[in-house]
Design an enzyme around this catalytic site. Structure first.
Site: not given
Ligand code: PEP
Length: 246
Positions: A7, A9, A93, A95, A164, A170, A209
């Protein structure tokens, strides 16, 4: 088949996407026993469509609108994605939920729009830190899944789900593989209870992460069927290592 998805983003211009793909494709050329997916910004879909034609690496979008067309300035429809050869779209998601006010109802409408189209949605669910601390993780996940799949219970095999935890995204602070496993098991049992004819083809991905050091630990868990990777997917070398980590 396991699914390892990037992803990106709001990162990568079309030119950077081109460069990424030049570097990434040779690194995963022989990896055909798992699905590899890049969820890129809308503006990179065209270049991805051109460069991934006849390739085993798939590309997807990070969002979609639920209306088929019309006066929705700035939005992108399912048929627009379909026309470019998009095979997956991330829906809900965190976000989008928390920064752009996407409700469970909107997410449900987006899933309905996708299911008619052949584009496979990846529904994202996850609890906030305060909800986790209050012992509400399973309740929050159950509510998010049930509301997202409202009226779609018979079609659960046509979607994938990414667990998630919001506090892990992040942050450099992933869930433990064991804790993620428990939530993944819970989601699978929930899907079984919602759909009596459930065939079990929904993959439950872990996201939050994930990096080159921890990916293989997650993939050892019996109910972790793949990964959704944000930050670490922006480097083609690192993402190829994650793809090949198990
Ligand atoms: C995401 O935004 O889907 C995600 C898992 O981000 P990160 O791997 O940076 O934590």
């Amino acid at each position: 088949m396991k699914l390892i998805s990037a992803n990106w983003k709001m990162n990568m211009t079309p030119s950077q996407t081109k460069e990424y793909l030049y570097n990434f494709l040779p690194l995963v050329e022989d990896v055909k026993d798992r699905e590899i997916l890049l969820c890129v910004p809308f503006t990179s879909l065209c270049i991805a469509s051109e460069m991934l034609k006849d390739k085993h690496v798939k590309f997807g979008a990070q969002n979609v609108h639920y209306e088929p067309k019309g006066a929705f300035t700035g939005e992108i429809s399912v048929s627009m994605l379909k026309d470019l050869g998009v095979s997956y779209v991330i829906v809900g998601h965190s976000e989008r939920r928390w920064l752009f006010g996407e409700s469970d109802e909107i997410i449900n409408k987006k899933l309905i729009a996708c299911l008619g189209s052949g584009i496979r949605p990846i529904l994202c669910v996850g609890e906030r830190q305060d909800e986790r601390e209050a012992g509400l993780t399973f309740k929050v996940i159950e509510t998010q899944v049930k509301l997202a799949l409202s009226s779609l219970e018979d079609y659960t095999d046509m979607i994938d789900i990414a667990y998630e935890p919001i506090w892990a995204i992040g942050s450099g602070n992933p869930a433990t593989p064991e804790d993620a496993q428990k939530v993944h098991r819970f989601i699978k049992e929930l899907l079984e209870s919602l759909n009596k004819n459930y065939k079990g083809t929904t993959r439950i991905l872990y996201g939050g992460s994930v990096n080159t050091h921890n990916a293989s630990e997650f993939m050892k868990m019996p109910d972790i069927d793949g990964l959704l990777v944000g930050g670490a997917s922006l480097d083609p070398e690192a993402f190829s290592q994650i793809v090949k980590s198990f």
